[in-house]
Design an enzyme around this catalytic site. Structure first.
Site, PDB file in Angstrom:
ATOM      1  N   LYS A 200      41.437 -15.385 -13.882  1.00  0.00           N
ATOM      2  CA  LYS A 200      40.696 -14.236 -14.391  1.00  0.00           C
ATOM      3  C   LYS A 200      41.304 -12.930 -13.853  1.00  0.00           C
ATOM      4  CE  LYS A 200      38.362 -17.442 -16.359  1.00  0.00           C
ATOM      5  NZ  LYS A 200      38.376 -18.606 -15.553  1.00  0.00           N
TER       6      LYS A 200
ATOM      7  N   ASP B 185      31.670 -17.782  -4.988  1.00  0.00           N
ATOM      8  CA  ASP B 185      32.633 -17.669  -6.082  1.00  0.00           C
ATOM      9  C   ASP B 185      32.706 -16.183  -6.432  1.00  0.00           C
ATOM     10  OD1 ASP B 185      33.916 -17.527  -8.549  1.00  0.00           O
ATOM     11  OD2 ASP B 185      33.127 -19.443  -9.256  1.00  0.00           O
TER      12      ASP B 185
ATOM     13  N   TYR C 236      29.245 -20.808 -13.633  1.00  0.00           N
ATOM     14  CA  TYR C 236      30.138 -21.195 -14.727  1.00  0.00           C
ATOM     15  C   TYR C 236      29.819 -22.642 -15.149  1.00  0.00           C
ATOM     16  CZ  TYR C 236      34.378 -22.890 -16.956  1.00  0.00           C
ATOM     17  OH  TYR C 236      35.260 -23.490 -17.816  1.00  0.00           O
TER      18      TYR C 236
ATOM     19  N   ARG D 145      54.547 -30.156  -2.270  1.00  0.00           N
ATOM     20  CA  ARG D 145      53.076 -30.197  -2.349  1.00  0.00           C
ATOM     21  C   ARG D 145      52.473 -29.618  -1.065  1.00  0.00           C
ATOM     22  NH1 ARG D 145      51.085 -34.623  -0.619  1.00  0.00           N
ATOM     23  NH2 ARG D 145      52.366 -35.993  -1.896  1.00  0.00           N
TER      24      ARG D 145
END
Ligand code: P1T
Length: 401
Positions: A211, A186, A112, A51
């Site tokens: 994306k 973003d 979004y 992690r």
């Protein structure tokens, strides 16, 4: 390789990348091990637990840091200020943890739907965030809101999802610096190939790598990149403390996608421009929104801010308003063949969707109406198929509605 003078196409292949030091493998291996052996408690090779430390994820993080020009070296920060997460929303969620309870965030009004939902329906309650939604594409409104609300963070998305407004990134950086806010862009719709927020003074860039960066609709992931060492240190702590990290298989796939990002973006931009111009001539279409069209209200800003190899380039996303209402847009969306009716965007295959029912259903009705996300609004993500085939597909579908 960290030569900031390299062109972006070369940085997609080599940025932050070096052959594997143990074998010379030119591609970083997928390190699946969840843990790493220690010689004595606390004595190890710099890797403790996956992690916190994963070679494959680090490779992607360094590559994205390089592509976004973080300016941080590996001697400053292990991944030069790049951080990868399990999804775009996981990246946003971790970024919001930089804020103290009760802080104010000034956010673009059109973002979004999932970003809107996380802010308004989760963090308002769980973190007491004061969420101020403003049209940040209006610089006066941005300045006024910053003065009035003294935000701790300014969150911009540009081009916006789905109405494709363009926010002046330099203005956000300037206003944020003046009021002491952390500024975030973003950059999902533009990708680092077209738009370079950190070079304009923005503090943190965020991506849904699901994306364009991934580019093949086969991975869900998110990323943050910062140019500020103080924020890199805090994000590194948060990434580990919260734990919504990207797994090694997804990091490998994403890194593979990045290799062709520049090539793909050039094709997305070229085809979208042709399709937008063609759509403007269609009777069944009321209005076409594409930053590359002279009719776009922020065309001049987009031309200055979105660049590919020294020329303006406007991305692969187009928004249209189909004549009529829901029955007409529904018929159109049911009729397309090469465009797939599906959420998401930025893949090699063309996608099409209905934001009011699909990606932005979680935005409260009144806000959605105020933003103009009506039942006749349809969003296209132009892929890299042959553009004539895409136009033929849209033609036959528009004739049906
Ligand atoms: O889906 P995820 O990887 O969690 O990313 C969220 C996200 C963040 N920012 C922008 C601009 C986005 O477009 C998205 C995800 N968007 C879609 C799934 C969509 O179809 O619009």
């Amino acid at each position: 390789m960290h030569d900031p003078m390299l062109h972006l196409e070369s940085r997609c292949i080599h940025g932050g990348q070096a052959p594997d030091p143990t074998t010379g493998a030119v591609r970083p291996p997928i390190y699946t091990s969840s843990t790493f052996v220690q010689e004595s408690p606390g004595v190890h090779k710099g890797f403790e637990y996956s992690r916190s430390h994963n070679v494959t994820r680090f490779a992607l993080e360094r590559c994205l840091a390089n592509l976004e020009s973080s300016g941080l070296a590996e001697s400053d920060d292990r991944t030069s200020g790049g951080f990868a997460f399990a999804s775009g929303l996981a990246a946003i969620g971790t970024c919001l943890e930089l804020l103290d309870a009760g802080a104010t965030i000034l956010c673009m009004d059109d973002v979004y739907g999932g970003t809107n939902r996380l802010l308004q329906r989760v963090r308002r309650r769980s973190q007491g965030l004061k969420v101020v939604l403003t049209d940040l594409s209006d610089v006066d409104a941005l300045e006024r809101a910053a003065k009035e609300h003294r935000p701790a963070m300014i969150w911009a998305e540009t081009p916006t999802n789905p109405t494709l407004k363009i926010v002046d990134i330099g203005a956000v950086a300037r206003v944020g610096a003046a009021c002491g806010a952390i500024t975030v862009v973003d950059n999902t719709f533009a990708s680092p190939i077209l738009q370079r927020p950190l070079e304009s003074g923005i503090d943190i860039v965020m991506h849904s790598v699901t994306k364009y960066i991934g580019g093949h609709s086969d991975v869900v992931g998110g990323a943050l990149v910062t140019r500020r060492l103080d924020l890199a240190e805090r994000l590194r702590f948060m990434q580990n403390a919260i734990g919504s990290v990207m797994g090694p298989f997804d990091a490998y796939l994403t890194l593979r996608g990045v290799k062709t990002l520049a090539l793909r973006m050039a094709r997305h931009c070229e085809s979208a421009m042709s399709i937008a111009k063609w759509l403007e001539r269609q009777n069944a279409v009321d209005r076409v929104v594409y930053p590359g069209l002279a009719s776009h209200p922020h065309h001049a800003l987009a031309a200055a801010q979105m660049r590919l190899n020294g020329a303006s380039a406007f991305g692969g996303m187009i928004t249209i308003f189909v004549k009529g209402g829901l029955p007409e847009s529904r018929r159109f969306l049911e009729q397309v063949r090469m465009f797939s009716l599906a959420e998401s965007l930025g893949g090699v295959e063309s996608l099409i969707e209905h934001p009011a029912i699909m990606t932005h259903a979680s935005v409260p009705d009144a806000e959605r109406h105020a933003l103009g996300i009506s039942d006749s609004l349809v969003r296209l993500s132009v892929g890299i198929e042959r553009v004539d085939d895409l136009i033929n597909d849209l033609d036959q579908a528009l004739k049906a509605c």
